[in-house]
Write an enzyme that holds these catalytic residues in place. Structure first.
Site, PDB file in Angstrom:
ATOM      1  N   CYS A  35     -30.502  58.043  23.867  1.00 19.82           N
ATOM      2  CA  CYS A  35     -29.103  57.944  24.266  1.00 19.82           C
ATOM      3  C   CYS A  35     -28.556  56.556  23.949  1.00 19.82           C
ATOM      4  O   CYS A  35     -28.949  55.942  22.950  1.00 19.82           O
ATOM      5  CB  CYS A  35     -28.926  58.317  25.738  1.00 19.82           C
ATOM      6  SG  CYS A  35     -27.202  58.661  26.157  1.00 19.82           S
ATOM      7  N   ASP A  65     -29.701  56.097  34.918  1.00 23.58           N
ATOM      8  CA  ASP A  65     -28.474  56.400  35.674  1.00 23.58           C
ATOM      9  C   ASP A  65     -28.751  56.245  37.162  1.00 23.58           C
ATOM     10  O   ASP A  65     -27.924  55.726  37.907  1.00 23.58           O
ATOM     11  CB  ASP A  65     -27.972  57.800  35.350  1.00 23.58           C
ATOM     12  CG  ASP A  65     -27.247  57.809  34.012  1.00 23.58           C
ATOM     13  OD1 ASP A  65     -27.920  57.998  32.982  1.00 23.58           O
ATOM     14  OD2 ASP A  65     -26.035  57.572  33.990  1.00 23.58           O
TER      15      ASP A  65
HETATM   16  P1  RI2 Z   1     -26.521  51.464  30.699  1.00 18.76           P
HETATM   17  C1  RI2 Z   1     -25.979  56.696  30.136  1.00 18.76           C
HETATM   18  O1  RI2 Z   1     -25.427  57.874  30.602  1.00 18.76           O
HETATM   19  C2  RI2 Z   1     -27.366  56.970  29.575  1.00 18.76           C
HETATM   20  O2  RI2 Z   1     -28.041  57.965  30.305  1.00 18.76           O
HETATM   21  C3  RI2 Z   1     -27.985  55.616  29.738  1.00 18.76           C
HETATM   22  O3  RI2 Z   1     -29.395  55.630  29.670  1.00 18.76           O
HETATM   23  C4  RI2 Z   1     -27.483  55.232  31.125  1.00 18.76           C
HETATM   24  O4  RI2 Z   1     -26.143  55.716  31.178  1.00 18.76           O
HETATM   25  C5  RI2 Z   1     -27.519  53.755  31.412  1.00 18.76           C
HETATM   26  O5  RI2 Z   1     -26.640  53.053  30.578  1.00 18.76           O
HETATM   27  P2  RI2 Z   1     -23.867  58.051  31.013  1.00 18.76           P
HETATM   28  O6  RI2 Z   1     -23.790  57.529  32.417  1.00 18.76           O
HETATM   29  O7  RI2 Z   1     -26.024  51.143  32.075  1.00 18.76           O
HETATM   30  O8  RI2 Z   1     -23.044  57.279  30.019  1.00 18.76           O
HETATM   31  O9  RI2 Z   1     -27.887  50.885  30.432  1.00 18.76           O
HETATM   32  O10 RI2 Z   1     -23.607  59.525  30.904  1.00 18.76           O
HETATM   33  O11 RI2 Z   1     -25.517  51.075  29.622  1.00 18.76           O
END
Ligand code: RI2
Length: 294
Positions: free
Chosen positions: A113, A182
């Protein structure tokens, strides 16, 4: 989906509640508390899975119920929301420094991701002169892997994009996996973008290390007392276009999945690298009595 990444979602949540306090007009404290509660509920319901949002909003309003008047309450929220944003940004820098130490010259890395925290770790190691290669998954259906490969290649890192179903095949070449988070439960389980648990199981099978790059405000205090993390499901249009499949075929589109603690080599936090079993201890220090419920 205009705001992506659990950390960014938390900072925007804190910013929004700060904005509410800055622009609030009225002097009735009870009315203020009711309006604040409505604003919080609206924010929190926008993304139910990432506890970072809950922690960002709640730490911005901590202690506000003891305020004597609306001006004091507003001032406290504005101050605390700015503090949360500053600390969150500082945490990402610290995690990059700490996590980069886990990467050695010649390492082949996989990420899933688009996690700004995991990208921070990988980028820091590269900037330190380590020769690394990165495989990044496409991450259907939103294809956030495209963002990741753009970020990494801009830095000059040797980056390869793979489709999600190539993870097991490619894992044979991988030394270490770095993902974001998350939400992390009190038992050290990880909730992250759908497909993360498959990556972790494949890493385990291939004896590659699996690291989670996470600020401690992604630890969920609610899970201490047994609450389950709600897994967001999104529209089927993210997966198929209208008319592409027969109307009697159902589409299930969960956004996140749960990676059991046993597949996690370590969590890289702003406080240091910890084992999944140490998550509860950090929560006790961070949330104290708030962890207990009647
Ligand atoms: P950072 C994202 O999901 C991904 O799952 C990623 O691993 C996580 O958030 C953490 O992102 P989403 O919340 O805080 O955008 O490390 O659906 O950038």
């Amino acid at each position: 989906m205009k705001i992506r990444g659990a950390g960014k979602i938390a900072r925007e949540g804190a910013e929004a509640i700060g904005h509410f306090a800055r622009t609030y007009q009225g002097n009735d404290l009870q009315q203020f508390m009711e309006d604040l509660n409505d604003a919080m509920q609206e924010l929190l319901s926008s993304r139910p899975t990432a506890v970072s949002l809950w922690n960002g909003v709640h730490s911005s309003v901590a202690g506000v119920k003891d305020a004597d008047n609306v001006d004091d309450a507003r001032e406290l929220i504005i101050k605390q929301s700015q503090e949360f944003i500053k600390e969150s940004e500082e945490s990402i820098r610290r995690i990059a420094e700490i996590g980069a130490k886990r990467i050695e010259d010649g390492d082949v890395i996989m990420t899933h991701c688009n996690s700004s925290v995991a990208i921070g770790v990988i980028t820091e190691a590269y900037r330190q002169g380590k020769d690394i290669k990165v495989y990044a998954t496409e991450s259907r259906p939103w294809r956030q892997g495209i963002l990741t490969v753009n970020d990494l290649s801009k830095e000059g890192i040797d980056t390869t994009l793979i489709i999600d179903s190539a993870v097991r095949l490619v894992m044979k070449k991988v030394d270490k996996v770095f993902t974001g988070a998350d939400t992390v439960t009190s038992q050290g389980n990880l909730i992250n973008k759908i497909g993360t648990s498959q990556v972790a199981i494949c890493a385990n099978e291939a004896r590659a290390q699996f690291y989670v790059c996470t600020e401690t405000y992604k630890f969920s205090p609610m899970t201490v007392t047994g609450d389950l993390v709600k897994i967001e499901e999104r529209d089927i249009n993210e997966v198929v276009s209208e008319g592409e499949i027969p109307s009697n075929v159902k589409v299930f589109n969960p956004v996140f999945d749960v990676t059991p603690a046993k597949y996690i080599s370590g969590l890289i936090t702003e406080l240091g690298v910890i084992s999944p079993g140490a998550v509860y201890g950090i929560m006790e220090r961070k949330f104290g009595k708030e962890l207990m419920k009647e």
